[in-house]
Design an enzyme around this catalytic site. Structure first.
Site, short mmCIF file in Angstrom:
data_model
loop_
_atom_site.label_atom_id
_atom_site.label_comp_id
_atom_site.label_asym_id
_atom_site.label_seq_id
_atom_site.Cartn_x
_atom_site.Cartn_y
_atom_site.Cartn_z
N LYS A 37 2.75 6.56 -7.91
CA LYS A 37 2.37 6.25 -6.53
C LYS A 37 0.84 6.36 -6.36
O LYS A 37 0.16 6.95 -7.22
CB LYS A 37 3.07 7.22 -5.57
CG LYS A 37 2.70 8.67 -5.81
CD LYS A 37 3.61 9.62 -5.00
CE LYS A 37 3.28 11.06 -5.31
NZ LYS A 37 4.28 11.99 -4.74
N ARG A 135 11.14 17.56 5.30
CA ARG A 135 10.39 16.32 5.37
C ARG A 135 11.35 15.14 5.59
O ARG A 135 11.71 14.84 6.70
CB ARG A 135 9.57 16.19 4.08
CG ARG A 135 8.39 15.28 4.15
CD ARG A 135 7.48 15.38 2.94
NE ARG A 135 8.13 15.05 1.68
CZ ARG A 135 7.50 14.93 0.51
NH1 ARG A 135 6.20 15.16 0.44
NH2 ARG A 135 8.15 14.62 -0.58
N HIS A 164 13.51 17.82 -3.44
CA HIS A 164 12.10 18.06 -3.78
C HIS A 164 11.75 19.50 -3.44
O HIS A 164 12.14 20.02 -2.40
CB HIS A 164 11.24 17.09 -2.96
CG HIS A 164 9.83 16.93 -3.48
ND1 HIS A 164 9.54 16.65 -4.78
CD2 HIS A 164 8.64 16.99 -2.83
CE1 HIS A 164 8.22 16.55 -4.93
NE2 HIS A 164 7.65 16.75 -3.77
N ARG A 220 10.80 13.90 -12.59
CA ARG A 220 9.85 13.00 -11.91
C ARG A 220 8.43 13.52 -11.99
O ARG A 220 7.82 13.89 -10.98
CB ARG A 220 10.20 12.90 -10.41
CG ARG A 220 11.61 12.53 -10.04
CD ARG A 220 11.70 12.26 -8.54
NE ARG A 220 11.27 13.37 -7.71
CZ ARG A 220 12.09 14.23 -7.11
NH1 ARG A 220 13.39 14.12 -7.23
NH2 ARG A 220 11.59 15.21 -6.37
N TYR A 264 -30.12 14.38 3.89
CA TYR A 264 -29.95 14.50 5.34
C TYR A 264 -29.95 15.96 5.76
O TYR A 264 -29.51 16.84 5.02
CB TYR A 264 -28.61 13.90 5.75
CG TYR A 264 -28.50 12.41 5.57
CD1 TYR A 264 -29.25 11.55 6.39
CD2 TYR A 264 -27.66 11.87 4.62
CE1 TYR A 264 -29.14 10.18 6.23
CE2 TYR A 264 -27.54 10.50 4.46
CZ TYR A 264 -28.29 9.65 5.27
OH TYR A 264 -28.17 8.30 5.12
N CYS A 311 -24.58 12.14 -0.01
CA CYS A 311 -24.65 10.98 0.88
C CYS A 311 -23.47 10.04 0.60
O CYS A 311 -22.67 10.29 -0.29
CB CYS A 311 -25.96 10.23 0.68
SG CYS A 311 -27.44 11.27 0.82
N MET A 312 -23.38 8.96 1.35
CA MET A 312 -22.27 8.04 1.15
C MET A 312 -22.31 7.39 -0.24
O MET A 312 -21.29 7.25 -0.90
CB MET A 312 -22.29 6.95 2.23
CG MET A 312 -21.05 6.07 2.21
SD MET A 312 -21.13 4.69 3.37
CE MET A 312 -21.00 5.53 4.93
N ASP A 313 -23.52 7.01 -0.66
CA ASP A 313 -23.64 6.23 -1.89
C ASP A 313 -24.41 6.94 -3.00
O ASP A 313 -24.47 6.45 -4.12
CB ASP A 313 -24.39 4.92 -1.60
CG ASP A 313 -23.92 4.30 -0.30
OD1 ASP A 313 -22.70 4.08 -0.19
OD2 ASP A 313 -24.74 4.09 0.61
C1 LIG Z 1 4.64 12.77 -5.87
C2 LIG Z 1 6.04 13.15 -6.15
C3 LIG Z 1 6.42 13.67 -7.39
C4 LIG Z 1 5.42 14.01 -8.48
O1 LIG Z 1 4.86 15.27 -8.26
P1 LIG Z 1 3.78 15.90 -9.28
O2 LIG Z 1 3.52 17.23 -8.71
O3 LIG Z 1 2.62 15.00 -9.28
O4 LIG Z 1 4.45 15.94 -10.61
C5 LIG Z 1 7.76 13.89 -7.63
N1 LIG Z 1 8.68 13.63 -6.67
C6 LIG Z 1 8.35 13.16 -5.45
C7 LIG Z 1 9.42 12.91 -4.44
C8 LIG Z 1 7.03 12.92 -5.15
O5 LIG Z 1 6.71 12.45 -3.93
#
Ligand SMILES: *Cc1c(COP(=O)(O)O)cnc(C)c1O
Length: 371
Positions: A37, A135, A164, A220, A264, A311-313
């Site tokens: 992601k 969540r 999760h 995951r 700045y 700064c920004m850049d």
């Molecule tokens: C982002 C995410 C993960 C991965 O988590 P890490 O800590 O980067 O391994 C696994 N499951 C879900 C649902 C997530 O949103």
């Protein structure tokens, strides 16, 4: 157009290595859903997916449908699970792009089923259970009624059930134990009623590293694939390699006399004659402004501190102690130079951030190069 000398270097071999470490941590028949992601935590989702599929990864996780659609359009054919679920205006796009959504509410499931039926398609889904993250998922008492309803939706089938963790990266596993027990109880109930989703999964990177009892038959991992740790306490525990280096070059050097100001707000005032180097990287590239006067970068194998506000850049560094410094010298923002290393975890910690956040902040205008 030739590019300014600021870029992120992503090492494909290290991503491969890190995937290997995930595989070593789990039984051979346990599936890996690689989490890519947010543009693979800033590493480039398409590139990372390509590397991982070449090492046998068959499932990818994204947060939103559009991330999955983009990967499909780029030619990724493996399973893509949309971890954040699907919104009502995206159902057609989801089916068109053959994405697998996580579902946790009945209205979505009903609409998805109706549309799938109309399009003469069948959609696999993963059901999300909330065991203490508060969540997205279904609360415990909602799970059985949800499965009962899904039974009647002929164009949807449940391929996975998932949850999760909230704080499994911590030493104290009391809450993780509670979440795990909750999830296992739910699985028992579901199995007892004859529902046996093919994939059961609850493991992020911290769980892969530190909590094998929750691996089930799929994990995951995200952050560890990129060679960063979910929590600094895992330092030295896993042999993963940082896949991303953020680099730039010195574009200007000036010798300022005592009392001169840098950047700045005049927060930096030279207490003595000071050598200042300017680098073409700033908060517009994702370098945290909170590192003003505080962050460090590597030049000629030595650490140089940020002088004044980022700064920004552009960012200025106090390089008074770096001998022989010259315009064009390589500057390492994240990564290794000589004997020194600044990990994403280090830089993030100075900024009061986590490495996830730092990676995601590296902006679009920073070119990614792959080796
Ligand atoms: C982002 C995410 C993960 C991965 O988590 P890490 O800590 O980067 O391994 C696994 N499951 C879900 C649902 C997530 O949103």
């Amino acid at each position: 157009m030739e590019k300014r000398p600021t870029f992120a270097l992503v090492n494909r071999e290290y991503i491969r290595h890190n995937f290997g470490k995930v595989k070593e941590s789990i039984p051979p028949d346990t599936e890996v859903l690689a989490v890519i992601k947010a543009n693979a935590y800033g590493h480039g989702a398409f590139e990372v997916a390509n590397v991982l599929r070449s090492c046998g990864c068959r499932m990818f996780g994204v947060a939103f449908c559009e991330e999955g659609a983009e990967l499909r359009s780029a030619g990724i054919r493996e399973d893509i699970v949309v971890l954040g679920g699907v919104y009502s205006n995206q159902l057609k796009g989801l089916i068109d792009h053959d994405l697998t959504p996580v579902v946790y509410d009945l209205d979505t499931a009903v609409s998805l089923n109706a549309l799938a039926k109309k399009m003469d398609r069948h959609v696999g889904v993963h059901v999300k259970v909330d065991t203490g993250m508060g969540r997205l998922g279904l609360l415990r008492h909602e799970v059985v009624p949800f499965f009962e309803k899904l039974k009647h939706l002929g164009n949807i089938s449940v391929e996975g059930i998932m949850s999760h963790f909230s704080d499994v990266d911590e030493e104290d596993k009391a809450y993780a134990d509670k979440q795990l027990k909750d999830f296992m109880d739910t699985i028992d109930i579901i199995n007892g009623r004859g529902w046996k989703p093919r994939f059961v999964h609850m493991s992020n990177s911290a769980t892969v590293i530190d909590y094998p009892q929750a691996h089930f038959n799929m994990v995951r991992p995200g952050i560890m694939l990129y060679g960063a740790l979910p929590n600094p306490r895992f330092y030295g525990r896993v042999d993963i390699r940082p896949a991303l280096e953020l680099k730039t070059r010195v574009v200007r050097i000036k010798r300022l006399c005592e009392g001169s100001v840098v950047s700045y707000g005049r927060s930096f005032v030279a207490g003595k004659e000071t050598l200042i180097a300017t680098v073409p990287l700033g908060y517009g590239d994702g370098y945290p402004r909170s590192l003003s006067g505080k962050g460090e970068m590597l030049i000629r194998g030595k650490r140089a501190r940020v002088a004044g506000y980022v700064c920004m850049d552009l960012t200025m560094l106090d390089v008074s102690s770096i001998e022989g410094i010259a315009v064009g010298d390589e500057v390492v923002v994240i990564g290794r130079q000589g004997e020194e290393e600044l990990t994403a975890g280090d830089v993030a910690a100075w900024a009061g951030m986590i490495p996830y956040e730092l990676f995601c902040n590296i902006s679009q205008r920073v070119e990614r190069l792959y080796i």
